[in-house]
Design a protein around this motif. Structure first.
Motif, PDB file in Angstrom:
ATOM      1  N   VAL A 408      -2.083   5.497  -2.066  1.00 12.55           N
ATOM      2  CA  VAL A 408      -2.239   4.832  -0.860  1.00 12.55           C
ATOM      3  C   VAL A 408      -1.085   4.090  -0.054  1.00 12.55           C
ATOM      4  O   VAL A 408      -1.380   3.388   0.856  1.00 12.55           O
ATOM      5  CB  VAL A 408      -3.566   3.821  -1.124  1.00 12.55           C
ATOM      6  N   GLY A 409      -0.109   4.187  -0.753  1.00 13.15           N
ATOM      7  CA  GLY A 409       0.995   3.638  -0.079  1.00 13.15           C
ATOM      8  C   GLY A 409       1.184   2.223   0.130  1.00 13.15           C
ATOM      9  O   GLY A 409       0.650   1.301  -0.843  1.00 13.15           O
ATOM     10  N   SER A 410       1.591   1.590   1.265  1.00 11.29           N
ATOM     11  CA  SER A 410       1.638   0.052   1.395  1.00 11.29           C
ATOM     12  C   SER A 410       0.165  -0.573   1.286  1.00 11.29           C
ATOM     13  O   SER A 410       0.211  -1.713   1.260  1.00 11.29           O
ATOM     14  CB  SER A 410       2.206  -0.167   2.780  1.00 11.29           C
ATOM     15  N   GLY A 411      -0.890  -0.007   1.691  1.00 13.35           N
ATOM     16  CA  GLY A 411      -2.385  -0.394   1.385  1.00 13.35           C
ATOM     17  C   GLY A 411      -2.290  -1.018  -0.118  1.00 13.35           C
ATOM     18  O   GLY A 411      -3.390  -1.891  -0.125  1.00 13.35           O
ATOM     19  N   ALA A 412      -1.783  -0.736  -0.960  1.00 13.23           N
ATOM     20  CA  ALA A 412      -1.731  -1.336  -2.092  1.00 13.23           C
ATOM     21  C   ALA A 412      -1.227  -2.761  -2.411  1.00 13.23           C
ATOM     22  O   ALA A 412      -1.712  -3.492  -3.127  1.00 13.23           O
ATOM     23  CB  ALA A 412      -1.359  -0.399  -3.365  1.00 13.23           C
ATOM     24  N   PHE A 413      -0.292  -2.925  -1.447  1.00 14.37           N
ATOM     25  CA  PHE A 413       0.263  -4.574  -1.516  1.00 14.37           C
ATOM     26  C   PHE A 413      -0.695  -5.556  -1.685  1.00 14.37           C
ATOM     27  O   PHE A 413      -0.669  -6.493  -2.621  1.00 14.37           O
ATOM     28  CB  PHE A 413       1.026  -4.814  -0.254  1.00 14.37           C
ATOM     29  N   PRO A 414      -1.655  -5.746  -0.746  1.00  8.69           N
ATOM     30  CA  PRO A 414      -2.693  -7.051  -0.624  1.00  8.69           C
ATOM     31  C   PRO A 414      -3.171  -7.000  -2.010  1.00  8.69           C
ATOM     32  O   PRO A 414      -3.707  -7.958  -2.739  1.00  8.69           O
ATOM     33  CB  PRO A 414      -3.527  -6.545   0.311  1.00  8.69           C
ATOM     34  N   GLY A 415      -3.912  -5.618  -2.581  1.00 12.29           N
ATOM     35  CA  GLY A 415      -4.592  -5.600  -3.721  1.00 12.29           C
ATOM     36  C   GLY A 415      -3.712  -6.223  -4.976  1.00 12.29           C
ATOM     37  O   GLY A 415      -3.982  -6.768  -5.853  1.00 12.29           O
ATOM     38  N   LEU A 416      -2.521  -5.390  -5.123  1.00 10.03           N
ATOM     39  CA  LEU A 416      -1.657  -5.765  -6.128  1.00 10.03           C
ATOM     40  C   LEU A 416      -1.426  -7.597  -6.041  1.00 10.03           C
ATOM     41  O   LEU A 416      -1.102  -8.244  -7.180  1.00 10.03           O
ATOM     42  CB  LEU A 416      -0.450  -5.094  -6.113  1.00 10.03           C
TER      43      LEU A 416
END
Length: 1446
Positions: A408-416
């Motif tokens: 998912v690329g940068s979309g993973a940042f908030p979740g991580l």
């Protein structure tokens, strides 16, 4: 020529189809023969996988056959779905079955000679026919398809295997019928020692044991021994070498734990393999979400190539195979290494205990030492598993993050970031958890130390009716322990909540981020890959805090063991030891100063001791209580720290302690003490110690088993067994610490003349004694006062010198003066005792039954009873329902949210916001359910812990005395420690971890069946097979855990027993023998742990294989089903659940088996909750008046006592009256019933018939507390409790300081106590009062009765261990203070009872005489002959000199 039958294409004889059919028929013929031979082997009980080492070739061939089989079956199903009329699918399925059977033949090759021959011929035939078919097809110019060519590698491998099989001769048929019907002997190592590669890989070496357990319940004889590399001796040797290397390097700093460093040094290399397995498993499990992505992408593809689909399936099979094998061997190897660490530390603690100095023993009580073994060392069995789990799940988290970014690329940042926040939230809770667990362990230590002390002193507690007070003490310790347990469990509940919640919330955040950032399309492959990855990431979120918690616990244990192993040791140079020299000095002390407390060198215990004893001399040591007599013997043994001076001892030593130390086992074992039996010497030792009559009375003779600490023997019998042990030892130097105090005068005389004078006449003897009458017979007398030798010399010389020795003699004279007045100086020609009919009197022995029985354990499958008991006792049905409903609600919400995603992404009209919004709402709703489940589980566990502890404690404190006499303390302590620990921690977590996967498994099967209904057929078959395998395993596993419950207690018992007798063990030089015995006990216990773990891996590996079949079937169906038949979202949904299926089933199996094993602790504790109770403490409506007994009249009416049903009577109808205010002396030989009479008076044993009336009230009708609180006793074995002076005198806290000081003054202890720093509140009493002499302990007991001032006082050999002068003072004190009371005196010293108002003479349970002593002495009575015997023992030089100086 063509024969046309219908339209079957292979009916043309010249066609390739016909040729293939013929080949199939030949192979099917071989297949049938193979399975018939296999079935015959099973029926003849010869079935087991041979442990022949065939190498990797057979394994590779088998894997090749399995892969080929899956490919053919998959292709056949594809042809069937595409065109049902094309019967080519039949050929593919048949070929798949043949390949599968070939794989099976490779696995079981070696069962019998005929199977070897048939399989080898079959492999050659298959390879030749397959090759011939390929050559025929090439020669005719036909193209070769993929399905044709994939059998070539398999054919080549089979040819190689057949060559190897025929070249190597078959293994000898050692798997005959007797292999499985005969027990696996304990000296026969586990099959792992001879197992081949495949057997090790699949844990098949466990098959014989599991089969034996399935056929019949296992017993200890069936358990194979450990392999040499797993034995405790090797583990300890390696550890000790590393430990001493670190010590020699000067690493003794507080900065680093030496125990941990030594363990790391020894076990680092063998854990590299474990680390590699953990790494492979981590890589495999992180790769699985990518396989889901590939499968969903394949299902959504417009141009699907079956070869790609099958390749994807092969990759999935490979990954699951790597995951399964690596995880199983990681778990097994980690626990096996943990077992070695556990054994090494258990042995190290025991070895240290054997070296511990007096200061070390003061710092570490025997209860604490047992706890170091039972809790701290035991914990190491799981340490390495947690260690490898910790780093591998951290790596899993990092790799999963990489996968998530890749999808998912940068979309993973908030979740991580949110996931990181969840992880950080665990840190403060980890600290709280560490603190809670540390405090919990400290509180548990206190409780167990107190419990051990109370159990060892239960007789005194019951006699004094202190049960409630001591129960409150245990309960207060438990309340503190429970407080920290609740905090720890609630903290864990929060961690559980975060674990289950984080994937749900984090996934919603990632989907929202993907929608806003457009970093990845929200299609089926993306969504379900993210969900699968987060599920993989959630395991580390849960496990990392638990791993940290476990490692914290282990760290605390390392610190505790490290502290103990660095404790003060006995200095080996305290005493200079040399060989025996028959000329000159054998024992020598020059200017010796000794102190029990090394810090108090200014006021040493022994001051300026100088002593020379020549070979063959008998030296007596006498003096008042607390003079340092026993300390002098300890100085010769090197047990007391030497401040200055020299000590030399030549030759071997035998030591008899003042407080008798008896081992659990038979009387013979105690006397032989590890030496071989020499009948002549043995019989001589028994005769010299006057044990022959006692052994004749015992139904089992010298094979009578002794209860723990000699509970079923009288004090005199224990002392004489100790003495016989020393005599049989045939040592050079004998140190005897007041050995005559616990026996009657006649027996004391026999012991002195036969034992000391005859048997030891050529030995050097140092005798501590209070019996002045024997002093004239010795070569030298040492008189001690206040730690000094004030006088030394021969008897006559000392009498002439006067002072201290003269005082001792005068005190003895006063007691003998009464004899002269009674005219007992007359010569008595015959002092033989009137011969009685020698009825065999036994207090604890029943024909054919020993006192200490084998520990009870359930056998076989006991059904749901322990589970139902757990909820019934805790009354936790409501909490159970709430927990299950919470989990069901959570799983329903999870399934609904994922189904919504699968459904919604196929509807273009629904916006991304709508899809993610609904998903987030449902997911958040699930949080409430998971939190309620976590909290209700904790409350259920706490409620059960409280209920079981309360029931167990009440049952133990209300148990009759017979229970404690026949039950080793270790058995009770094991239930109070490790079993209660399992109840506190393991069962609640295991219970919820069974409920969770059970509900999840059901949900997964429902979802998979909804998408591809065909999978339910395989799933149900797999579940049925799972149930069979699970039950097959549990049949053995249950018994292994039960046997383990009985092997752990002896380890703890032996350690506790050694702690109590360590001085004797060191004195006799038997440290090495005890050490070897302990090694055997540790190995017996470790074998069960080892086999239990191996059995667990065996069952889980097979369950993984079965559930993987369901997964592979689901994946194969999703490949074969045409595009558009199932929506891509549902493909992702089904496969995401299918990927968790194996893990969920394994999780369920592991925790169900763990729960089944742990629930045995409930079974064991429940056993003791059902102990028959003694009569109630208070009987409402029958309470005696508060002034009772106002007179103190005791009336015995036809009193008959037996200890057990069908046992002989111990008291045989005694009738007499003890008038108010009289002093009654009770005399008789050992075993005459004196102690039983006292037990009956205090109702430690209930009358068989007859009754005892006190002031007209039948004591059997009133409550025990009402009775015992009104009676006072000074017991034969004085008992003190760890703590301060005040609580030892007044445990109930009802007396003022003034009264306590007055009591201390009267019992000659005021001066000693006044000199202590905090006086009454000084914590100067160590465990069991070891730091006070036995005489001082008896003075404490006198202080207790002076405080109580009851109308009835019982003295049970009360002054046996004090000198005559102190005895005279005490007797005078008792006469003055209890002048109006009824005083019953049981005594061995006749002068003690000679001034009584009445004398009761007992013999073999009968009342022989009851009259005034003077009347009895004037006649030819039994009593007069006992007096004459005493007088005779005082005759010779001693009596003559006494008369000169009277």
């Amino acid at each position: 020529m063509a024969v046309s039958i219908g339209s079957l294409p292979w009916c043309d004889v010249d066609s390739s189809c016909f040729q293939r059919s013929v080949i199939h028929l030949i192979n099917l013929l071989f297949l049938c023969i193979f399975y018939l031979l296999l079935a015959a082997s099973c029926v003849s009980k010869q079935f087991t996988i041979r442990s022949r080492n065939r190498g990797w070739t057979f394994v590779a061939a088998a894997i090749c056959c399995l892969v080929t089989s899956i490919t053919f079956v998959g292709a056949g199903l594809k042809f069937l779905i595409d065109d049902a009329n094309n019967v080519f699918w039949v050929s593919c399925v048949v070929q798949g079955i043949i390949c599968l059977s070939l794989a099976a033949s490779l696995f079981v090759q070696g069962i019998s000679k005929w199977i070897n021959i048939v399989t080898s011929v079959w492999w050659v035939t298959f390879a030749l026919l397959d090759s011939a078919e390929m050559i025929e097809m090439l020669s005719q110019g036909e193209g070769i398809r993929v399905l044709d060519i994939i059998t070539w590698p398999m054919s080549l491998m089979l040819l190689i295997c057949s060559f190897i099989s025929l070249k190597i001769s078959p293994a000898p048929q050692d798997c005959s019928e007797t292999d499985l019907t005969d027990p696996l002997l304990t000296d026969k190592p586990a099959r792992l020692a001879t197992a081949g590669f495949f057997s090790v890989l699949t844990f098949s070496w466990m098959n014989p044991l599991l089969l034996a357990g399935f056929k019949k319940p296992l017993s200890s004889e069936d358990i194979p021994s450990l392999l040499p590399e797993d034995e405790a001796e090797l583990a300890y040797t390696k550890f000790s070498q590393a430990w001493y290397t670190l010590l020699s390097e000067g690493s003794l700093t507080k900065e680093r734990n030496l125990v941990f460093r030594a363990i790391a040094k020894v076990y680092f290399k063998e854990n590299i393999f474990t680390a590699v397995c953990a790494l492979f498993r981590t890589i495999a499990i992180v790769s699985l979400p990518l396989m889901l992505y590939v499968f969903v992408d394949y299902a959504n593809s417009d141009h699907r190539d079956l070869r790609i689909g099958l390749f994807n399936l092969s990759c999935l099979v490979f990954l699951k195979l790597v995951e399964s094998l690596s995880m199983r061997h990681w778990y097994f190897a980690a626990r096996r290494s943990g077992l070695r660490i556990r054994s090494a530390l258990m042995v190290a603690v025991y070895k240290k205990q054997l070296k511990l100095s007096s200061l070390g023993r003061k710092q570490h009580s025997s209860g604490e030492i047992v706890n170091y073994i039972a809790v701290d060392a035991y914990r190491m069995g799981e340490f390495l598993w947690w260690f490898h789990s910790g780093w591998s799940v951290t790596l899993q988290l990092l790799l999963s993050t990489v996968v998530l970014f890749g999808v998912v690329g940068s979309g993973a940042f908030p979740g991580l970031i949110l996931l990181l926040l969840c992880g950080l939230l665990n840190l403060p809770f980890a600290k709280m958890l560490k603190n809670s667990q540390t405090q919990f362990m400290m509180a548990q230590d206190k409780r167990l130390r107190s419990t051990s002390e109370i159990l060892n002193s239960m007789k005194v507690i019951k006699l004094q009716s202190w049960e409630e007070e001591f129960k409150k003490q245990i309960e207060s310790f438990r309340a503190d322990e429970f407080k920290w347990l609740a905090k720890a469990q609630m903290t864990k509940a929060f961690g559980t909540f975060l674990y289950w919640l984080s994937p749900t919330i984090v996934s919603a955040v990632i989907f929202v981020a993907c929608g806003f950032l457009k970093s990845a399309p929200l299609n089926a492959s993306t969504i379900f890959t993210v969900l699968a990855t987060l599920r993989v990431m959630s395991e580390p979120v849960r496990l990392i805090p638990e791993a940290i918690s476990a490692i914290i616990q282990v760290n605390v244990s390392f610190d505790r063991i490290n502290n103990f192993l660095l404790g003060d040791e006995l200095k080996i140079d305290e005493v200079e030891r040399s060989g025996l020299e028959k000329t000159g000095e054998v024992v020598e002390i020059q200017a010796g100063n000794f102190s029990w407390d090394p810090e108090m060198t200014k006021t040493p215990t022994l001051t300026n001791i100088s002593l020379d004893i020549n070979y063959g001399q008998t030296v007596a040591v006498c003096g008042p209580v607390g003079a340092g007599k026993s300390s002098l013997l300890h100085a010769l043994l090197g047990e007391i720290p030497k401040v200055s001076g020299t000590v030399k001892v030549s030759g071997s030593i035998a030591y008899v302690s003042q407080t008798s130390w008896i081992q659990s086992g038979t009387i013979r074992d105690n006397i032989l003490y590890g030496k071989p039996m020499e009948a002549r010497r043995y019989n001589a030792a028994i005769a010299a110690c006057a044990l022959d009559k006692d052994l004749n009375d015992f139904r089992h003779g010298d094979l009578t088993e002794i209860g723990q600490r000699g509970l079923n023997l009288s004090g005199g019998q224990k002392q004489r067994i100790q003495l016989a042990r020393a005599v049989y030892e045939d040592a050079d130097v004998y140190l005897l610490d007041d050995p005559f105090s616990a026996v009657d005068a006649h027996t004391a005389g026999v012991l002195f003349h036969k034992c000391v004078e005859d048997s030891l006449k050529e030995k050097t003897v140092v005798l501590v004694t209070h019996q002045v009458e024997f002093l004239s017979e010795v070569d030298q007398i040492l008189v001690m006062e206040e730690g000094r030798i004030t006088q030394s010399g021969k008897y006559e010389d000392l009498l002439m010198m006067g002072t201290a020795f003269q005082q001792l003699v005068n005190a003895h004279n006063e007691s003998l003066g009464d004899f002269k007045q009674g005219g007992i100086n007359r010569e008595m020609g015959d002092t033989d005792i009137i011969e009685k009919v020698k009825e065999e009197i036994k207090t604890m022995d029943i024909r054919g039954i020993q006192l200490t029985q084998e520990e009870e354990k359930e056998s076989g499958y006991v059904g749901l009873k322990p589970f139902l008991d757990y909820f019934r006792v805790s009354q936790g049905w409501l909490l159970l329902s709430a927990t299950v409903l919470g989990q069901v609600g959570f799983v329903v919400c999870q399934a609904a949210s994922t189904y919504w995603l699968a459904f919604a992404i196929g509807i273009p009209k629904l916006s991304t916001t709508m899809v993610i919004g609904v998903y987030s709402i449902i997911s958040t709703l699930s949080a409430g359910f998971v939190y309620s489940r976590a909290v209700t589980t904790v409350y259920l566990g706490l409620k059960a812990s409280k209920a079981f502890f309360s029931g167990f404690t009440n049952a133990v404190f209300k148990a009759p005395m017979l229970f404690f006499d026949s039950t080793p303390v270790g058995r009770i302590l094991t239930r109070a420690s490790s079993d209660m620990n399992i109840l506190d921690f393991d069962i609640p977590s295991a219970f919820i971890l069974v409920v969770v996967p059970a509900v999840e498994l059901t949900a997964a099967l429902i979802v998979m069946t909804y998408v591809t209904w065909q999978v339910i057929i395989i799933a149900l078959l797999a579940l049925a097979a799972n149930k069979f395998v699970q039950d097959y395993y549990l049949a053995s596993a249950r018994e292994l855990i039960r046997i383990n419950g009985t092997t752990k207690a002896p380890v703890m018992n032996y350690a506790a027993e050694t702690s109590l007798g360590v001085v004797t063990i060191r004195a006799f030089g038997t440290v090495d023998r005890f050490f070897k015995s302990y090694l055997n006990l540790v190995d017996a216990d470790a074998a069960l742990f080892f086999l239990s773990n191996a059995a667990m891996e065996w069952v889980i590996m097979r369950i993984e294989i079965l559930q993987n079949l369901t997964l592979f079937t689901c994946a194969l169906l999703l490949i074969l089903i045409p595009k558009g038949y199932i929506a891509p979202g549902l493909v992702g949904l089904s496969l995401s659940y299918a990927l968790t299926l194996t893990q969920t089933q394994v999780f369920l199996t592991r925790w169900y088996c763990t729960l089944s094993n742990s629930i045995i602790s409930v079974e064991r504790i429940k056993q003791y909750m059902s102990i028959p109770e003694e009569p109630p403490a208070v009987v409402d409506g029958r309470r005696p008046p508060s002034s009772w007994p106002s007179n103190g009249t005791i009336h015995l009416q036809e009193l008959k006592i037996r200890y057990r049903p069908n046992a002989p009577l111990v008291l045989k109808g005694i009738s007499c009256t003890f008038r108010e205010g009289t002093r009654v002396g009770v005399v008789g030989r050992t075993g005459s019933g004196k102690s039983t009479l006292i037990s009956a008076l205090f109702r430690l044993v209930e009358p068989t018939s007859g009754c005892i009336l006190i002031d007209g009230i039948d004591i059997s009708k009133i409550g025990l507390k009402d009775l015992r609180m009104k009676l006072s006793i000074i017991p034969q074995e004085p008992t003190l409790f760890r703590g301060c002076i005040r609580t030892n005198l007044d445990p109930l806290g009802v007396y003022s300081d003034d009264k306590i000081w007055k009591a201390l003054e009267k019992c000659q202890l005021k001066t000693t106590i006044s000199n202590l720093p905090n006086k009454l509140d000084s914590s100067e009493v160590s465990e069991e009062g070891e730091n006070w002499s036995v005489g001082q302990r008896q003075l404490f007991c006198l202080g207790r009765v002076l405080l109580k001032r009851n109308k009835i006082l019982v003295l049970d050999e009360a002054t046996a261990s004090i000198d005559a002068a102190t005895d005279a003072i005490i007797q005078r004190t008792i006469r003055e203070e209890f002048s109006e009371c009824t005083v019953i005196t049981v005594a061995h010293r006749v002068p003690t009872v000679i001034d009584s108002d009445m004398v009761m003479v007992l013999s073999f349970g009968d009342l022989v005489e009851y009259n005034e002593p003077w009347k009895l002495m004037e006649s030819d009575s039994y009593f007069s002959k006992l007096v004459a015997e005493y007088w005779a023992s005082c005759r010779g030089h001693s009596s003559q000199n006494l008369q000169v100086h009277i």
